[in-house]
Design an enzyme around this catalytic site. Sequence first.
Site, PDB file in Angstrom:
ATOM      1  CE  LYS A 121      -3.555   1.774   2.390  1.00 57.26           C
ATOM      2  NZ  LYS A 121      -4.449   1.774   4.185  1.00 57.26           N
ATOM      3  CB  SER A 171      -8.383   3.207   3.152  1.00 56.83           C
ATOM      4  OG  SER A 171      -7.804   3.067   3.624  1.00 56.83           O
ATOM      5  CB  SER A 182      -8.141   0.586   5.582  1.00 59.30           C
ATOM      6  OG  SER A 182      -8.693   1.936   6.252  1.00 59.30           O
TER       7      SER A 182
END
Lengths: 95, 471
Positions: free
Chosen positions: B79, B154, B178
């Site tokens: 990420k 997210s 997330s």
Amino acid sequence: MKIDVKKVASLANLSLTESDNKKLAPQLEEIVSYIQKLNKIDSANIEPTSQVTGLTNVLRDDSQLRPSLSQEEALSGTKNQHNGAFQVEGILEEK
Amino acid sequence: MDITNLTIKSINDGYKKGEFSVSEIIKLYLERISKLDSSIQSFITLTSVEALENAGKKDMNISIESEKNPLYGIPIAYKDLFLTKGIKTTASSNILNDYIPQYDATVVKRFKDSGTVMLGKLNCDAWAHGSSGENSDFFVTKNPYNTSYVPGGSSSGSSASVAASFTPLATGTDTGGSIRQPASLTNTVGLKPTYGLVSRYGIISMASSLDTVGHFTKTVYDSALALNTTAGIDKYDSTLTDRGKLDYTKKIGKEIKGMKLGIPKEYITESIDPQVKSAFENAKRVFQKLGAEIIEVSLPNTEHAVAVYYIIQPSEVSSNLARYDGIRYGNLRSYFGEEAKRRIILGTFTLSSGYYDAYYKKAMQVRTLIINDFNCVFDKVDVLIAPVSPTPAWKIGEKVNDPLKMYLSDILTIPANLAGIPSLAVPAGFSKERLPIGIQIMGQQFSEEILFQIGHAFEDETKFYKEIPIL
């Protein structure tokens, strides 16, 4: 609940456009009216929790973390430097 | 070779038997990404040249190292909140659109040391603010099961890339769901570890009393393997608890007969989509078939969780994002996107003079009540099971103009963050539209081993992970 979005934005060092203001103000008011539902809960004698695993005052010797970044590495991300230092806007004004 | 059914374990097995080389595996994944990621848009940065070079080096030791280290030669993607030395790290934000870190996050360093090969950096909601991936300042990642739908957020690029078989392992962060929510929307396994089990050093902070660092994999076993590498104390992160060195795969394969699984009745409400409910009912029957006992329990303060979270989280966000002033790195504050501005203003307001007691302090007190609820039920049951997202994935654009509606989609994941407990999201079926649905298994702090045991038993019985998207 009315929020003075301009004032709060200035506290956060954010400059908002008029269209930002128009869009954000009603959204923030809706969110704040939602979170205000907590007011109904009696929490007078309840300890607040800020750390969930119960740690307090964790200390260590600074020397464990050396070596740190070199001056060159520390400056590698800046767009404004002067004589090996970060260059910033002046914050004091002459009267 | 078809790589869509590969897992960390099966790649490692292949290396041990000499079925393929690291270079071959890395090449196959890179080819798949270059062929198909244009329709998914999960990667912000691809590090193909470095990956192939790295793979070549790994091949020299693969026969010895693959026996000792299950992650040796395994592809990984991060990420874009995880600092990677010399590789652009953006938080999917325009503020950091040209930021090159001078050091690796501790988790990145550990994965490097264990022999993984980085493929690149993954898209997410900017600063991890969002539940759909649509808040990325760059572009919107699509759900591999249907590209008109969101992949969750997210950690949008992380869930989508694992679901699309662009990588068998991707990292994520979970502050309010997330990792678990995007995992459940993409038929992948997502682990949110206990607060303070995995180092956060070098990972761009969102809300420091809630942030946890985990990962996405196709299977539960793979998730445990990855945690074996990431868990453990770090002199650079003082919020960690020392649990010693554990093998998180140890309980995998043991039966779950007689275990007590609680279902919090406050989680199964009118707002849960009927298809999610029916997938969850089916999951209940699977657990009963495996010999577990299902017990209804109550977490009475659940209804307050979203309000508590949307005070604590933006408050801490406004504080953490105060450092972005464009002086030492990054761009000026005028580059913040809309959702970041919204949260900074909300958080600055709830922390401001005259409002602190009414909002932040109040929220921290109600947080205590939520924690007490969990402590009470964990006296009666081993773990809790619940749906993850109240609905399957929604259409891109459906909630973008209604932030409160978007916030409320986190209702089933937020409580675990407030209490700092671990939760494992595992695939639990599909909707009529063939969109994935997941369930989560929550346990007491530091009970990850049991979550893997139960999650694996469920996966072994259902094997939903084998249903791959058609790209």
